[in-house]
Motif scaffolding. Structure first.
Motif, short mmCIF file in Angstrom:
data_model
loop_
_atom_site.label_atom_id
_atom_site.label_comp_id
_atom_site.label_asym_id
_atom_site.label_seq_id
_atom_site.Cartn_x
_atom_site.Cartn_y
_atom_site.Cartn_z
N SER A 72 0.82 -1.22 0.00
CA SER A 72 0.00 0.00 0.00
C SER A 72 0.85 1.26 0.00
CB SER A 72 -0.94 0.01 1.21
OG SER A 72 -0.20 0.05 2.42
N ASN A 73 2.08 1.19 0.49
CA ASN A 73 2.92 2.38 0.61
C ASN A 73 3.60 2.66 -0.74
OD1 ASN A 73 4.03 4.59 1.90
ND2 ASN A 73 5.75 3.44 2.74
N GLN A 74 2.81 3.20 -1.68
CA GLN A 74 3.27 3.42 -3.05
C GLN A 74 3.67 4.87 -3.25
OE1 GLN A 74 -0.43 1.90 -4.89
NE2 GLN A 74 0.87 0.48 -6.01
N LEU A 75 4.80 5.05 -3.93
CA LEU A 75 5.27 6.37 -4.32
C LEU A 75 5.52 6.38 -5.82
CD1 LEU A 75 6.74 5.53 -1.39
CD2 LEU A 75 7.63 7.85 -1.59
N THR A 76 5.38 7.56 -6.44
CA THR A 76 5.81 7.73 -7.83
C THR A 76 6.62 9.02 -7.90
OG1 THR A 76 3.94 9.10 -8.61
CG2 THR A 76 3.63 6.70 -8.62
N VAL A 77 7.48 9.11 -8.90
CA VAL A 77 8.30 10.31 -9.04
C VAL A 77 8.52 10.64 -10.51
CG1 VAL A 77 10.53 9.10 -8.99
CG2 VAL A 77 10.40 11.49 -8.25
N TYR A 78 8.57 11.94 -10.78
CA TYR A 78 9.02 12.48 -12.05
C TYR A 78 9.83 13.73 -11.75
CZ TYR A 78 9.13 15.05 -16.42
OH TYR A 78 9.57 15.74 -17.52
N TYR A 79 11.00 13.83 -12.38
CA TYR A 79 11.84 15.01 -12.15
C TYR A 79 12.23 15.67 -13.46
CZ TYR A 79 15.64 11.83 -13.40
OH TYR A 79 16.44 10.94 -14.08
N ARG A 80 12.38 16.97 -13.39
CA ARG A 80 12.98 17.74 -14.48
C ARG A 80 14.45 18.02 -14.17
NH1 ARG A 80 8.27 22.38 -14.87
NH2 ARG A 80 6.92 21.38 -16.45
N ASP A 81 14.78 18.03 -12.87
CA ASP A 81 16.11 18.37 -12.40
C ASP A 81 16.62 17.19 -11.57
OD1 ASP A 81 18.32 19.28 -10.96
OD2 ASP A 81 17.49 21.27 -10.61
N GLU A 82 17.55 16.41 -12.13
CA GLU A 82 18.02 15.21 -11.41
C GLU A 82 18.74 15.58 -10.12
OE1 GLU A 82 20.52 11.07 -12.16
OE2 GLU A 82 20.00 12.37 -13.86
N GLY A 83 19.43 16.70 -10.12
CA GLY A 83 20.10 17.14 -8.90
C GLY A 83 19.10 17.43 -7.78
N ALA A 84 17.98 18.04 -8.14
CA ALA A 84 16.94 18.31 -7.14
C ALA A 84 16.35 17.00 -6.62
CB ALA A 84 15.86 19.20 -7.75
N TRP A 85 16.19 16.03 -7.52
CA TRP A 85 15.67 14.71 -7.12
C TRP A 85 16.61 14.03 -6.13
CZ3 TRP A 85 12.71 11.18 -5.68
CH2 TRP A 85 12.96 9.81 -5.84
N ARG A 86 17.89 14.04 -6.42
CA ARG A 86 18.84 13.41 -5.50
C ARG A 86 18.90 14.17 -4.17
NH1 ARG A 86 22.39 9.64 -7.52
NH2 ARG A 86 22.09 9.13 -9.73
N GLY A 87 18.80 15.49 -4.24
CA GLY A 87 18.78 16.27 -3.01
C GLY A 87 17.55 15.97 -2.17
N LEU A 88 16.41 15.75 -2.82
CA LEU A 88 15.19 15.40 -2.10
C LEU A 88 15.36 14.08 -1.35
CD1 LEU A 88 11.61 15.55 -3.54
CD2 LEU A 88 12.42 13.44 -2.53
N LEU A 89 15.97 13.10 -2.00
CA LEU A 89 16.15 11.80 -1.35
C LEU A 89 17.05 11.89 -0.13
CD1 LEU A 89 16.60 9.20 -4.25
CD2 LEU A 89 14.65 9.47 -2.71
N GLY A 90 18.08 12.74 -0.22
CA GLY A 90 19.06 12.77 0.86
C GLY A 90 18.81 13.83 1.91
N GLY A 91 18.05 14.87 1.56
CA GLY A 91 17.97 16.00 2.47
C GLY A 91 16.60 16.38 2.96
#
Length: 277
Positions: A72-91
């Motif tokens: 049930s714990n489903q997530l989806t993602v789409y990014y335009r800025d890969e750096g922002a995506w990696r920053g979201l995961l880590g920060g």
């Protein structure tokens, strides 16, 4: 991260995601589901608005009762800025790494970033690579409904059969997940003798046609096209993209969905399952 709840914001995001199809398919399907009643209790987050670099959808945290439940714990993602995506995961706390989850997306950088983060945290990652297929119009069944069968939605009483025949199911958590899908989202099945389903298709919170199955004794008759057609017509009427994911090596399913009008899309449709060791 900002949580979008305003209908106008969700419509504007939907329009932006449509311009980047097919890479946005799972995110767009979830955003549209949220905007149209949110039956699966998901939420939509962006890093900035209106000029976003990352869109993340997830189950509302308060709805995730079992920390080991990745169904049930489903997530989806789409990014335009890969750096922002990696920053979201880590920060940020947008992704709760203390709980099991599954994440879907169609960008290579999504997979790479999650793999690196999971490795760094000592978490287990299972990777499933699907072929995304989309139908520009409602699927066209090759067969009529045979005598003795009738088209109907699935009911909660059918969940034990669905759970027993699902390759990723067969346990209490998967049964609870399927029960939630059947209760909250559209489904279609062909009922046979004693009102037992012989072929079925469900819709998941990502707006994706899923959990398709036909009992072995009923295969080879084009029945999956009938249930796909029924749900596809409903999706088309509501403006949703009509899409699904099939494992590349599943040749029978590939043939079946292409025969009713689904076209392969570029890229890989990733499902990443992350669980604590």
């Amino acid at each position: 991260m900002l949580i979008l709840t305003c209908p106008g914001q969700l419509r504007r995001l939907e329009e932006a995601l449509r311009r980047s199809l097919p890479a946005t398919l799972p995110v767009l399907g979830t955003v549209m589901t949220v905007a149209r009643g949110n039956p699966a209790s998901h939420e939509v987050l962006v890093d900035t608005w209106p000029h976003f670099g990352v869109v993340l959808t997830r189950l509302r945290p308060e709805e995730h009762k079992d920390p080991q439940d990745f169904y049930s714990n489903q997530l989806t993602v789409y990014y335009r800025d890969e750096g922002a995506w990696r920053g979201l995961l880590g920060g940020t706390q947008a992704v709760d790494w203390t709980r099991a989850f599954q994440m879907q997306g169609m960008q290579e950088g999504m997979y790479q970033a999650v793999r690196q983060a999971a490795d760094a945290k000592g978490l287990r990652l299972e990777t499933y690579r699907y072929q995304a297929l989309m139908s520009p119009q409602p699927p066209r069944p090759r067969a009529q409904i045979p005598p003795g069968l009738r088209l109907a939605p699935l009911s909660p009483s059918h969940v034990p059969l669905l759970n027993a025949t699902w390759g990723f199911g067969g346990n209490a958590r998967s049964a609870q997940f399927l029960l939630g899908l059947v209760g909250a989202l559209p489904s279609a099945c062909l009922l046979g003798p004693r009102a037992r389903p012989v072929s079925w298709t469900l819709l998941d919170p990502l707006g994706c046609l899923s959990h398709g199955y036909t009992l072995p004794a009923w295969r080879g008759r084009g029945l999956s096209g009938v249930t796909l057609g029924a749900l596809g017509r409903e999706l088309h009427a509501r403006g949703f993209p009509i899409y699904l994911g099939v494992l590349p090596q599943n040749a029978p399913s590939q043939r079946a969905v292409r025969a009713v009008g689904f076209l392969p899309q570029p890229g890989t449709f990733y499902t990443l399952v992350v669980t604590p060791q």
